[in-house]
Design a protein around this motif. Structure first.
Motif, PDB file in Angstrom:
ATOM      1  N   CYS A  59     -26.077  20.084  -3.150  1.00 53.09           N
ATOM      2  CA  CYS A  59     -26.433  21.119  -4.092  1.00 53.09           C
ATOM      3  C   CYS A  59     -27.927  21.328  -4.226  1.00 53.09           C
ATOM      4  CB  CYS A  59     -25.487  20.625  -5.411  1.00 53.09           C
ATOM      5  SG  CYS A  59     -25.988  19.289  -5.955  1.00 53.09           S
ATOM      6  N   ALA A  60     -27.968  22.504  -4.998  1.00 55.00           N
ATOM      7  CA  ALA A  60     -29.413  22.961  -5.343  1.00 55.00           C
ATOM      8  C   ALA A  60     -29.372  23.819  -6.593  1.00 55.00           C
ATOM      9  CB  ALA A  60     -29.956  23.889  -3.936  1.00 55.00           C
ATOM     10  N   ALA A  61     -30.569  24.019  -7.030  1.00 53.30           N
ATOM     11  CA  ALA A  61     -30.808  24.593  -8.294  1.00 53.30           C
ATOM     12  C   ALA A  61     -31.247  25.874  -7.995  1.00 53.30           C
ATOM     13  CB  ALA A  61     -31.821  23.800  -9.163  1.00 53.30           C
ATOM     14  N   THR A  62     -31.873  26.732  -6.850  1.00 47.48           N
ATOM     15  CA  THR A  62     -32.274  27.817  -6.950  1.00 47.48           C
ATOM     16  C   THR A  62     -31.577  28.674  -5.565  1.00 47.48           C
ATOM     17  OG1 THR A  62     -34.079  27.370  -5.337  1.00 47.48           O
ATOM     18  CG2 THR A  62     -34.527  27.309  -7.696  1.00 47.48           C
ATOM     19  N   PRO A  63     -31.429  29.794  -5.603  1.00 51.89           N
ATOM     20  CA  PRO A  63     -31.147  30.458  -4.180  1.00 51.89           C
ATOM     21  C   PRO A  63     -32.024  30.156  -3.114  1.00 51.89           C
ATOM     22  CG  PRO A  63     -30.689  31.952  -6.101  1.00 51.89           C
ATOM     23  CD  PRO A  63     -31.452  30.650  -6.743  1.00 51.89           C
ATOM     24  N   LEU A  90     -28.020  36.613  -4.618  1.00 52.64           N
ATOM     25  CA  LEU A  90     -26.623  36.255  -4.396  1.00 52.64           C
ATOM     26  C   LEU A  90     -26.263  36.740  -3.013  1.00 52.64           C
ATOM     27  CD1 LEU A  90     -25.176  36.744  -7.952  1.00 52.64           C
ATOM     28  CD2 LEU A  90     -24.875  34.858  -6.702  1.00 52.64           C
ATOM     29  N   ARG A  91     -26.775  38.088  -2.485  1.00 53.14           N
ATOM     30  CA  ARG A  91     -26.390  38.579  -1.233  1.00 53.14           C
ATOM     31  C   ARG A  91     -27.154  37.893  -0.237  1.00 53.14           C
ATOM     32  NH1 ARG A  91     -27.264  43.174  -2.906  1.00 53.14           N
ATOM     33  NH2 ARG A  91     -29.491  43.660  -1.929  1.00 53.14           N
ATOM     34  N   ALA A  92     -28.351  37.189  -0.511  1.00 47.88           N
ATOM     35  CA  ALA A  92     -29.108  36.494   0.410  1.00 47.88           C
ATOM     36  C   ALA A  92     -28.291  35.250   0.655  1.00 47.88           C
ATOM     37  CB  ALA A  92     -30.383  36.342  -0.093  1.00 47.88           C
ATOM     38  N   MET A  93     -27.626  34.777  -0.340  1.00 42.30           N
ATOM     39  CA  MET A  93     -26.963  33.393   0.030  1.00 42.30           C
ATOM     40  C   MET A  93     -25.739  33.714   0.591  1.00 42.30           C
ATOM     41  SD  MET A  93     -27.408  31.163  -3.809  1.00 42.30           S
ATOM     42  CE  MET A  93     -26.894  32.175  -4.936  1.00 42.30           C
ATOM     43  N   ALA A  94     -24.964  34.854   0.277  1.00 40.13           N
ATOM     44  CA  ALA A  94     -23.718  34.998   0.799  1.00 40.13           C
ATOM     45  C   ALA A  94     -24.089  35.386   2.161  1.00 40.13           C
ATOM     46  CB  ALA A  94     -23.208  36.600   0.433  1.00 40.13           C
ATOM     47  N   GLY A 333     -41.006  27.160  -4.861  1.00 41.68           N
ATOM     48  CA  GLY A 333     -41.241  28.689  -5.336  1.00 41.68           C
ATOM     49  C   GLY A 333     -39.599  29.349  -5.537  1.00 41.68           C
ATOM     50  N   TRP A 334     -39.649  30.581  -5.516  1.00 45.11           N
ATOM     51  CA  TRP A 334     -38.184  31.218  -5.670  1.00 45.11           C
ATOM     52  C   TRP A 334     -37.882  32.537  -4.735  1.00 45.11           C
ATOM     53  CZ3 TRP A 334     -42.026  30.067  -9.361  1.00 45.11           C
ATOM     54  CH2 TRP A 334     -41.367  28.853 -10.152  1.00 45.11           C
ATOM     55  N   ASP A 335     -38.711  32.646  -3.957  1.00 46.43           N
ATOM     56  CA  ASP A 335     -38.630  33.736  -2.602  1.00 46.43           C
ATOM     57  C   ASP A 335     -38.422  33.074  -1.190  1.00 46.43           C
ATOM     58  OD1 ASP A 335     -39.102  35.756  -4.678  1.00 46.43           O
ATOM     59  OD2 ASP A 335     -41.184  35.384  -4.684  1.00 46.43           O
TER      60      ASP A 335
ATOM     61  N   GLY B   4     -38.889  44.241 -16.229  1.00 46.18           N
ATOM     62  CA  GLY B   4     -37.879  43.818 -16.174  1.00 46.18           C
ATOM     63  C   GLY B   4     -36.756  43.867 -15.185  1.00 46.18           C
ATOM     64  N   ASP B   5     -37.501  44.518 -14.102  1.00 42.15           N
ATOM     65  CA  ASP B   5     -36.717  44.636 -12.644  1.00 42.15           C
ATOM     66  C   ASP B   5     -37.244  43.249 -11.764  1.00 42.15           C
ATOM     67  OD1 ASP B   5     -35.377  47.069 -13.463  1.00 42.15           O
ATOM     68  OD2 ASP B   5     -37.252  48.082 -12.748  1.00 42.15           O
ATOM     69  N   LEU B   6     -38.184  42.561 -12.252  1.00 42.07           N
ATOM     70  CA  LEU B   6     -38.790  41.482 -11.216  1.00 42.07           C
ATOM     71  C   LEU B   6     -37.574  40.448 -10.971  1.00 42.07           C
ATOM     72  CD1 LEU B   6     -42.448  41.230 -12.587  1.00 42.07           C
ATOM     73  CD2 LEU B   6     -41.712  42.439 -10.253  1.00 42.07           C
ATOM     74  N   PRO B   7     -37.721  39.874  -9.843  1.00 43.90           N
ATOM     75  CA  PRO B   7     -36.871  38.547  -9.688  1.00 43.90           C
ATOM     76  C   PRO B   7     -37.610  37.577 -10.443  1.00 43.90           C
ATOM     77  CG  PRO B   7     -37.802  39.381  -7.725  1.00 43.90           C
ATOM     78  CD  PRO B   7     -38.133  40.374  -8.806  1.00 43.90           C
TER      79      PRO B   7
END
Lengths: 336, 336
Positions: A59-63, A90-94, A333-335, B4-7
């Motif tokens: 499991c993980a906390a971020t995409p 979400l799409r990137a994960m899918a 990070g998140w990207d 408001g659009d930034l990830p």
């Protein structure tokens, strides 16, 4: 190269303690009974060791952690144990190539997941921690929404995060049971094979979940060390003394930018930590443990997760202090 | 693109507040009277704005920041306001192409700097903060060692870090004076043109230093905001609400891995912050400020320096919330 030769501050993993921790968990909760939490280490090289010992679901906390795990070939069964309405992620994960399940707890999270191609979900249930999760009473509605959107509901999850860190084992046992009564009530209505929850502090107390989401056990920290668990502290920050004072303190080069501070100051053997600054820890050495400029100290973090997130890599050392491996902390990070 | 659009989580700079802060400092302490501290932002794009407004000399806390500033063409006068005995990093600074001065406070730091080709030093003096710096009485010895090793002693530095954060301005003024009496005593023996010290909290109280090492003023944080300084909070974390509870709280996706927590919880407008987890902040919205899943909140960090170190970039937004620039936080970590 020895740990004592590394440029500092450096994140160091004790190979023996780490191996002990992995073996202990694999014995207690073999295979899919443990779903290691990637957020605690953000390191695919470490996750690979967890998979090799039998825990092939994560499991993980971020995409970003999910996508990175899939890219590393560790995508057999990945759970985003967290809510998101970020459409791109979400799409990137899918589309990441792994089997991805996401947690949902609202109409909004269901709709976003379904729209972007996520196929499997768990209904996240509030079991007492004031964070994500719907009420047990609301869980069937969320599950129905997910099914109506074409997704499979694999079951439920609920994290007793308000319980896992308490040093009183009897209290943890009692409160875990209360939390799981809530989760099982939801599960009775929602159905599915998976009941996911738990953490390092309840890994052997939570007898109701089909899988335990333990993360900290692999590396540990001084907060969890107070619980008397069968896991050893395997992570320290190697630091160099850069200044000493006639007034009795020494200063080493590990501070707020190498240490998660939410659980308080780190610990240093044979010394009292006075405070941390951006790049410094000021400590008072014990009377028989004087320090000189250039000496090394081991700084033990109070909370492993945010500590790891501040570093680009970990160095694995054997009992002689020799560096035997280097792992990139590649899921920061998140990207993706 | 709007903020408001930034990830999310995303580090956002308010261009107007930032511009106000830079202009205010440049008016109060023009040119070389302010030596901005790079550790507070770790961002060469931001430092370039500080140089353009006249502050062309900088200080930094790590060799990596020094080398990165030189590579970015901002190496006119760089001060490592910190001690190191790391030979490789001292040599990297000596060879980075900029003018580099390092702080020294011991025979060991002098020897390491001289051996690796550093040509200029300041003697770091303990002015009351329990951290680096020799005693004023020891400063002439350290200066003599440096000169005997062939280095130029440009003067002294001493940071009244125990003073800068206190909300009582009169107390700050009094304690700054006490600290500077110590620093000037050292300077009288050491000589040189530079007396370096101070910070955002004493920028207009420290009348004894020839240059003020202010860092936080550019972006600010909620801790410094309590001091009533003429600088505005210019930095927030843009976060998305990912869950709401019938029990009255909401959860947004900025937590321990996006926020320096050593000064405590962040602040959110029209809400009470309950606690932070790895990737979450749980908040209770004010009665007239209900939140829904997908809503955005601005999370204001308590301490800017360790917050910035957790992010790869900052987005600069104008008064309409439009993203007008993106700055890489390019001086993170310790390896150049």
């Amino acid at each position: 190269v020895k740990a004592g030769d590394l440029p500092t501050p450096a994140l160091v993993v004790d190979a023996a303690a780490f191996g002990h921790n992995l073996a202990s968990m694999a014995k207690a909760l073999p295979g899919l009974r443990c779903r290691p939490h990637v957020k605690a280490h953000k390191t695919t090289a470490l996750a690979r060791r967890q998979a090799e010992i039998g825990h092939t679901a994560f499991c993980a906390a971020t995409p970003r952690e999910i996508v990175g795990m899939a890219r590393a070939g560790l995508g057999e069964d990945l759970l985003l144990a967290n809510e998101t309405v970020d459409r791109d992620r979400l799409r990137a994960m899918a589309e990441c190539g792994g089997r991805v399940t996401v947690a949902v707890d609202s109409a909004e999270t269901v709709a976003a997941a379904a729209d972007e191609g996520i196929r499997e979900v768990l209904v996240d249930v509030d079991v007492g921690l004031p964070r994500c999760g719907c009420t047990p009473e609301d869980a069937p509605r969320v599950a129905d929404l997910a099914r109506a959107s074409g997704m499979t509901v694999r079951g439920v999850m609920g994290y007793e995060g308000h319980v896992v860190g308490n040093p009183d084992r009897a209290w943890r046992a009692e409160e875990t049971q209360k939390s799981m009564v809530r989760l099982l009530a939801a599960h009775a209505e929602v159905g599915g094979e998976v009941v996911s929850g738990g953490g390092t502090g309840t890994f052997d107390l939570n007898r109701w979940c089909t899988e335990i989401q333990a993360g900290s056990y692999a590396l540990m920290d001084t907060a969890y060390a107070q619980l008397g668990l069968p896991f050893r502290q395997a992570l320290w920050i190697e630091a160099t003394v850069v200044s000493t004072s006639l007034r009795g303190w020494a200063v080493a080069d590990a501070g707020l930018k190498s240490l998660g501070m939410d659980h308080g100051d780190p610990t240093i053997e044979r010394a009292t930590v006075l405070f941390c600054s951006d790049e410094h820890v000021t400590l008072r050495p014990d009377p028989d443990a004087a320090l000189a400029v250039g000496d090394r100290v081991r700084v033990w973090p109070a909370h492993v997760d945010p500590t790891v997130a501040l570093h680009e890599r970990m160095f694995v050392v054997d009992a002689d202090g020799s560096v035997v491996d280097e792992w990139a902390v590649d899921l920061r990070g998140w990207d993706a």
